[in-house]
Design an enzyme around this catalytic site. Structure first.
Site, PDB file in Angstrom:
ATOM      1  N   SER A 213      45.312 -74.660  86.943  1.00  0.00           N
ATOM      2  CA  SER A 213      44.566 -75.708  86.248  1.00  0.00           C
ATOM      3  C   SER A 213      44.700 -77.026  87.015  1.00  0.00           C
ATOM      4  O   SER A 213      44.329 -77.108  88.169  1.00  0.00           O
ATOM      5  CB  SER A 213      45.050 -75.810  84.796  1.00  0.00           C
ATOM      6  OG  SER A 213      44.161 -76.564  84.012  1.00  0.00           O
ATOM      7  N   GLU A 335      38.075 -68.202  80.461  1.00  0.00           N
ATOM      8  CA  GLU A 335      38.830 -69.457  80.504  1.00  0.00           C
ATOM      9  C   GLU A 335      38.811 -70.210  79.170  1.00  0.00           C
ATOM     10  O   GLU A 335      39.834 -70.663  78.668  1.00  0.00           O
ATOM     11  CB  GLU A 335      38.242 -70.373  81.587  1.00  0.00           C
ATOM     12  CG  GLU A 335      38.343 -69.853  83.001  1.00  0.00           C
ATOM     13  CD  GLU A 335      39.692 -70.087  83.637  1.00  0.00           C
ATOM     14  OE1 GLU A 335      40.578 -70.657  82.983  1.00  0.00           O
ATOM     15  OE2 GLU A 335      39.859 -69.683  84.798  1.00  0.00           O
ATOM     16  N   HIS A 439      42.464 -68.992  79.994  1.00  0.00           N
ATOM     17  CA  HIS A 439      43.138 -70.009  80.795  1.00  0.00           C
ATOM     18  C   HIS A 439      44.647 -69.895  80.582  1.00  0.00           C
ATOM     19  O   HIS A 439      45.111 -69.755  79.456  1.00  0.00           O
ATOM     20  CB  HIS A 439      42.643 -71.381  80.325  1.00  0.00           C
ATOM     21  CG  HIS A 439      42.905 -72.506  81.255  1.00  0.00           C
ATOM     22  ND1 HIS A 439      42.332 -72.603  82.502  1.00  0.00           N
ATOM     23  CD2 HIS A 439      43.671 -73.633  81.122  1.00  0.00           C
ATOM     24  CE1 HIS A 439      42.712 -73.726  83.083  1.00  0.00           C
ATOM     25  NE2 HIS A 439      43.541 -74.360  82.274  1.00  0.00           N
TER      26      HIS A 439
END
Length: 532
Positions: A213, A335, A439
Site C-alpha cells: 500500500s 482490493e 487489500h
C-alpha cells in the site's frame, strides 16, 4: 514465568516488554554500528532480534527539515523494544517526533555472510502506521530464507510531507525539502543499511525494498529520487503505486488549508510559527477538508519539489534513474472489499438502484457509473450489485496505477531490468469468504506470518501453503533478482504484447492480460492519482 526487558536506548520510548522466558535464549547478541553498539535477543530458533535501533537524530528540533544521523553513543544500547512511531491519528503507540528507528532480524552476525537484505516499508498511506506491526515481524522470513529483514519508522503526514517551501520563501533552506522530509528519512535509513548491515550478516550490495500500500507508493517515489540511487537493488510493491506526485501548487493549497485550521496565515510568518505548535494541536489540523479533492482530511504525500523529487515517479514514463532495478508489481483481486467495505458495511448490501450513486465517487476516475455497471453485468452476469461495486472500484482506483507502472516499465529501452506482475487470487477464508482477496492479504503471506494477530489470511493449512508460495517467491527475488522458484510455474516478465501476470493461488497460473476487458474499460478515461 516472565521477565521484563527494559529499553535503555537513547531516547527510544517504551517502559518495557514482557516476554516468555522460553522465547529467547540466555545469550544476548551484540552488534557494532557506526554510531555505537547495540544488544538484542536471540530466539530459540537462532534468529537474532534487534528492535528500536536509532538511525536518525530526534526530528523535533528540525521539524519539517531533512533528518540528521544520530550522535554516537558510548557503551551498549539495549535494542529489545520497538521505537516510537511518527505522530499520527491512528492507534499506534507510542508516538513521538523522535521516531527514526529501525528493526533487524538476522540468522547470524558478522561481516562476510553477505545474506540478502529485505527492507520493508510499511503502509498506511503517507499518514499512519509503523514498522512495528506483528504482521511485519521478520523472524520467520529471516529463518526461512537465510536473509536479513529490516523494518523501519519514518515521519508521516504533516511531519513528513507538509510543503512550506513556497510560504517560507524559496531562499529559506530550512523549508526547501519539507514536502518530502519523510522520503528523506527513508533515504537516511537506507544509508544506515548500506553502512551497517554487514555487521548484522547482510550484504549492502544486495538490498531489496518491499512494501505494501503506502509502502509500495513510497518505494515507487524513491525510484525517481536521485539521492536514493545505489541504495537498493531490487524493488517489490504490493498494492501500492505512485504514478504522480502532488504538484507544488496543490501542495501549497493543502498547506494553506491546514494552517487555516490552526489560525495561522499561509505566509512566511505562518511557516515559522507552525514549527512551534504542539503535536496534539497539529494533529487536529489534519482534519481540514482537502481543497483539491474536496472531501476528507487533507492529503499529505510526496511533492514534485524540483529538488529531492525532480520528476513524477512514473509519469510521463518510468524513471531512467531506476531502469536497472528489477521490480515486482502486485495487487490483490478484491482490493476494495477491505479498503472501502472494511469501513462501510453498507457496500456489502447494495441493490441495483442504489449502486450508481455509491459507485460514482468511489471509482476515483471521471467516468459515468451507468456504462461501467452495464459492462460489468455483461462480463459477469452472476455478479451481485456489491460484487460489481467492489470489482469496479478495485479496477478504477487500485489497479490503474499498477497497470500504468507496468506499462511504463515495459516501454523502457532494451536492456532495462525486467518487471514481474502478480495478482493475488487466493481468497481469505475469514467470515465465510466475504472479503475475497482484499487489500493487505498478501502481507502475512509474504512474511510467512499467517498466525500473527491481524492477519486476514487465517492460519489454516491453505493459508500456510499460500505463505510458502509467496514468501519463497520474494526470497528468491531478494537473492537473485528473479522471483522464479520450484513452487511456481515459469513466471515470465511483463511485456505489452502479452501482459503476463502470475495469478497467485494454491496452484499459481501465468495468465496473459487477466481481466483485460476491465482494463480496457478504464483505459478510456485518464488517470490522475488521488491526492495529486
Amino acid at each position: 514465568m516472565e521477565r521484563r526487558l527494559v529499553l535503555g536506548m537513547m531516547g527510544a520510548v517504551g517502559a518495557g516488554l514482557l516476554l516468555p522466558r522460553a522465547a529467547f535464549a540466555a545469550s544476548r547478541p551484540v552488534a557494532a554500528t557506526a554510531h555505537g553498539k547495540v544488544r538484542g535477543l536471540t530466539d530459540t530458533n537462532g534468529i537474532h532480534h534487534f528492535k528500536g535501533i536509532r538511525y536518525g537524530a530526534d526530528t523535533a528540533p528540525r521539524r519539517f527539515m531533512p533528518p540528521l544521523p544520530p550522535q554516537p553513543w558510548k557503551g551498549i544500547a539495549e535494542a529489545v523494544t520497538y521505537g516510537a512511531a511518527s505522530p499520527q491519528s491512528s492507534r499506534e503507540t507510542p508516538v513521538s517526533e523522535d521516531c527514526l528507528f529501525l528493526n533487524v532480524w538476522t540468522p547470524g552476525l558478522g561481516a562476510g555472510a553477505k545474506r540478502p537484505v529485505m527492507v520493508y516499508i510499511h503502509g498506511g498511506a503517507y499518514a499512519n502506521g509503523s514498522g512495528s506491526s506483528p504482521l511485519y515481524d521478520g523472524a520467520r522470513l529471516a529463518r526461512r530464507g537465510e536473509v536479513v529483514v529490516v523494518t523501519l519508522n519514518h515521519r508521516l503526514n504533516l511531519w513528513g510531507y507538509l510543503y512550506l517551501a513556497r510560504l517560507g520563501g524559496l531562499e529559506d533552506e530550512r523549508f526547501a525539502d519539507s514536502g518530502n522530509a519523510g522520503q528523506h528519512d527513508l533515504i537516511l535509513a537506507l544509508r544506515w543499511v548500506r553502512d551497517n548491515i554487514a555487521a548484522f550478516g547482510g550484504d549492502p550490495g544486495n538490498v531489496m525494498l518491499f512494501g505494501q500500500s503506502g509502502g509500495g507508493a513510497k518505494i515507487a517515489t524513491l525510484m525517481a529520487m536521485p539521492e536514493a540511487r545505489g541504495l537498493f537493488h531490487k524493488a517489490a510493491t504490493m498494492s501500492g503505486q505512485q504514478v504522480t506526485a502532488s504538484g507544488p501548487r496543490n501542495a501549497t493549497a493543502r498547506t494553506a488549508a491546514f494552517l487555516a485550521t490552526l489560525g495561522l496565515m499561509a505566509d512566511k510568518a505562518g511557516a515559522e510559527a507552525v514549527r512551534a505548535v504542539p503535536v496534539e494541536r497539529l494533529l487536529t489540523g489534519l482534519k481540514a477538508v482537502d481543497p483539491v479533492i474536496g472531501s476528507g482530511g487533507v492529503y499529505m504525500g510526496p511533492v514534485l519539489d524540483g529538488r529531492g523529487l525532480p520528476r513524477h515517479p512514473f509519469y510521463p514514463d518510468a524513471p531512467d534513474l531506476s531502469r536497472g532495478i528489477p521490480m515486482i508489481i502486485g495487487n490483490t483481486h478484491d482490493e476494495t472489499r477491505n479498503l472501502i467495505g472494511g469501513g462501510d458495511p453498507s457496500t456489502f448490501a447494495l441493490d441495483w438502484e442504489s449502486l450508481p450513486a455509491k459507485l460514482f465517487p468511489a471509482m476515483r476516475v471521471d467516468i459515468a457509473p451507468e456504462p461501467v455497471i452495464a459492462e460489468y453485468r455483461r462480463l459477469y452476469p452472476h455478479y451481485s450489485p456489491s460484487d460489481v461495486f467492489f470489482a469496479a472500484t478495485t479496477a478504477g482506483r487500485s489497479w490503474r496505477g499498477a497497470v500504468l507502472e507496468l506499462e511504463a516499465r515495459a516501454r523502457q529501452p532494451a536492456g532495462a531490468a525486467p518487471t514481474w506482475a502478480y495478482q493475488l487470487d487466493w481468497a481469505s477464508p475469514l467470515e465465510g469468504g466475504k472479503w475475497g482477496a482484499p487489500h493487505t492479504l498478501d502481507i502475512p503471506l509474504v512474511f510467512d506470518n499467517v498466525a500473527a494477530p491481524g492477519a486476514l489470511s487465517g492460519d489454516g493449512p491453505a493459508a500456510q501453503a499460500m505463505a510458502d508460495i509467496m514468501s519463497e517467491s520474494f526470497i528468491a527475488f531478494a537473492r537473485t533478482g528473479n522471483p522464479n522458484n520450484p513452487r511456481l510455474p515459469a513466471w515470465e516478465p511483463y511485456d505489452l504484447a502479452r501482459r503476463q501476470t502470475l495469478l497467485m493461488d494454491l496452484k499459481p497460473v501465468l495468465a496473459d492480460d487477466p481481466r483485460g476487458a476491465e482494463r480496457r474499460l478504464f483505459d478510456a478515461v485518464p488517470f490522475i492519482q488521488q491526492g495529486t
